[in-house]
Design a protein around this motif. Structure first.
Motif, PDB file in Angstrom:
ATOM      1  N   ASN A 123       0.664  -1.121  -0.120  1.00 14.77           N
ATOM      2  CA  ASN A 123      -0.030  -0.049  -0.007  1.00 14.77           C
ATOM      3  C   ASN A 123       0.651   1.179  -0.007  1.00 14.77           C
ATOM      4  O   ASN A 123       0.172   2.249  -0.026  1.00 14.77           O
ATOM      5  N   ILE A 124       2.259   1.093   0.164  1.00 15.51           N
ATOM      6  CA  ILE A 124       3.069   2.237   0.498  1.00 15.51           C
ATOM      7  C   ILE A 124       4.107   2.407  -0.845  1.00 15.51           C
ATOM      8  O   ILE A 124       4.669   1.448  -1.075  1.00 15.51           O
ATOM      9  N   LYS A 125       4.057   3.584  -1.321  1.00 19.64           N
ATOM     10  CA  LYS A 125       4.928   3.668  -2.399  1.00 19.64           C
ATOM     11  C   LYS A 125       6.009   5.261  -2.260  1.00 19.64           C
ATOM     12  O   LYS A 125       5.190   6.039  -1.535  1.00 19.64           O
ATOM     13  N   PRO A 126       6.750   5.042  -2.544  1.00 19.67           N
ATOM     14  CA  PRO A 126       7.763   6.628  -2.449  1.00 19.67           C
ATOM     15  C   PRO A 126       6.804   7.738  -3.421  1.00 19.67           C
ATOM     16  O   PRO A 126       6.232   7.509  -4.147  1.00 19.67           O
ATOM     17  N   GLY A 127       7.023   8.742  -2.662  1.00 18.57           N
ATOM     18  CA  GLY A 127       6.189   9.990  -3.273  1.00 18.57           C
ATOM     19  C   GLY A 127       4.945  10.226  -2.493  1.00 18.57           C
ATOM     20  O   GLY A 127       4.244  11.260  -2.655  1.00 18.57           O
ATOM     21  N   GLN A 128       4.333   9.079  -1.861  1.00 15.57           N
ATOM     22  CA  GLN A 128       3.271   9.177  -1.158  1.00 15.57           C
ATOM     23  C   GLN A 128       3.261  10.047   0.226  1.00 15.57           C
ATOM     24  O   GLN A 128       4.335  10.177   0.602  1.00 15.57           O
ATOM     25  N   LYS A 129       1.997  10.779   0.599  1.00 13.14           N
ATOM     26  CA  LYS A 129       2.169  11.486   1.703  1.00 13.14           C
ATOM     27  C   LYS A 129       1.674  10.518   2.959  1.00 13.14           C
ATOM     28  O   LYS A 129       0.453   9.747   2.623  1.00 13.14           O
ATOM     29  N   VAL A 130       2.493  10.596   4.026  1.00 16.63           N
ATOM     30  CA  VAL A 130       1.896   9.601   5.047  1.00 16.63           C
ATOM     31  C   VAL A 130       2.243  10.328   6.557  1.00 16.63           C
ATOM     32  O   VAL A 130       2.885  11.361   6.744  1.00 16.63           O
ATOM     33  N   ARG A 131       1.582   9.625   7.395  1.00 19.30           N
ATOM     34  CA  ARG A 131       1.928  10.010   8.790  1.00 19.30           C
ATOM     35  C   ARG A 131       2.531   8.969   9.388  1.00 19.30           C
ATOM     36  O   ARG A 131       2.167   7.867   9.386  1.00 19.30           O
ATOM     37  N   ILE A 132       3.939   9.374   9.968  1.00 17.52           N
ATOM     38  CA  ILE A 132       4.698   8.202  10.883  1.00 17.52           C
ATOM     39  C   ILE A 132       4.678   8.555  12.317  1.00 17.52           C
ATOM     40  O   ILE A 132       4.574   9.684  12.734  1.00 17.52           O
ATOM     41  N   VAL A 133       5.271   7.561  13.064  1.00 19.43           N
ATOM     42  CA  VAL A 133       5.570   7.795  14.560  1.00 19.43           C
ATOM     43  C   VAL A 133       7.044   7.590  14.556  1.00 19.43           C
ATOM     44  O   VAL A 133       7.551   6.511  13.971  1.00 19.43           O
ATOM     45  N   LEU A 134       7.661   8.649  15.009  1.00 22.10           N
ATOM     46  CA  LEU A 134       9.243   8.374  15.049  1.00 22.10           C
ATOM     47  C   LEU A 134       9.603   7.533  16.287  1.00 22.10           C
ATOM     48  O   LEU A 134       8.650   7.469  17.183  1.00 22.10           O
ATOM     49  N   LYS A 135      10.904   7.013  16.356  1.00 22.77           N
ATOM     50  CA  LYS A 135      11.052   6.439  17.383  1.00 22.77           C
ATOM     51  C   LYS A 135      10.963   6.972  18.771  1.00 22.77           C
ATOM     52  O   LYS A 135      10.526   6.594  19.870  1.00 22.77           O
ATOM     53  N   LYS A 136      11.403   8.109  18.870  1.00 19.36           N
ATOM     54  CA  LYS A 136      11.511   9.106  20.070  1.00 19.36           C
ATOM     55  C   LYS A 136      10.031   9.428  20.386  1.00 19.36           C
ATOM     56  O   LYS A 136       9.562   9.541  21.394  1.00 19.36           O
ATOM     57  N   ASP A 137       8.983   9.135  19.451  1.00 20.18           N
ATOM     58  CA  ASP A 137       7.550   9.731  19.832  1.00 20.18           C
ATOM     59  C   ASP A 137       6.573   8.504  19.908  1.00 20.18           C
ATOM     60  O   ASP A 137       5.509   8.362  20.091  1.00 20.18           O
ATOM     61  N   GLN A 138       7.280   7.260  20.079  1.00 18.79           N
ATOM     62  CA  GLN A 138       6.584   5.817  20.184  1.00 18.79           C
ATOM     63  C   GLN A 138       5.589   5.757  21.473  1.00 18.79           C
ATOM     64  O   GLN A 138       4.519   5.368  21.648  1.00 18.79           O
ATOM     65  N   ARG A 139       6.343   6.459  22.518  1.00 19.28           N
ATOM     66  CA  ARG A 139       5.557   6.600  23.790  1.00 19.28           C
ATOM     67  C   ARG A 139       4.189   7.512  23.927  1.00 19.28           C
ATOM     68  O   ARG A 139       3.096   7.141  24.302  1.00 19.28           O
ATOM     69  N   THR A 140       4.443   8.656  23.319  1.00 16.92           N
ATOM     70  CA  THR A 140       3.365   9.492  23.055  1.00 16.92           C
ATOM     71  C   THR A 140       2.327   9.304  21.722  1.00 16.92           C
ATOM     72  O   THR A 140       1.238   9.606  21.967  1.00 16.92           O
TER      73      THR A 140
END
Length: 64
Positions: A8-25
């Protein structure tokens, strides 16, 4: 759409990710996919990607 399936994921797509430092929050970071880092077809926590700005995290949402 969620980011647990690699197909479902291709380069150039707009996504929301959770960064390693933000995994708790669970804070989401928005950006454009540069490269996919997870090799397996699925991942229970989301496919790991590198954004165009260099940040790395797991996809939580795919934006249309």
């Amino acid at each position: 759409m969620d980011g647990k399936n690699r197909k479902n994921i291709k380069p150039g797509q707009k996504v929301r990710i959770v960064l390693k430092k933000d995994q708790r929050t669970g804070t989401l970071t928005e950006g454009v996919v540069a490269t996919l880092l997870t090799k397996s077809p699925t991942h229970p926590h989301g496919i790991k990607v590198r954004l165009a700005d260099g940040q790395v995290g797991r996809v939580k949402e795919i934006l249309e």
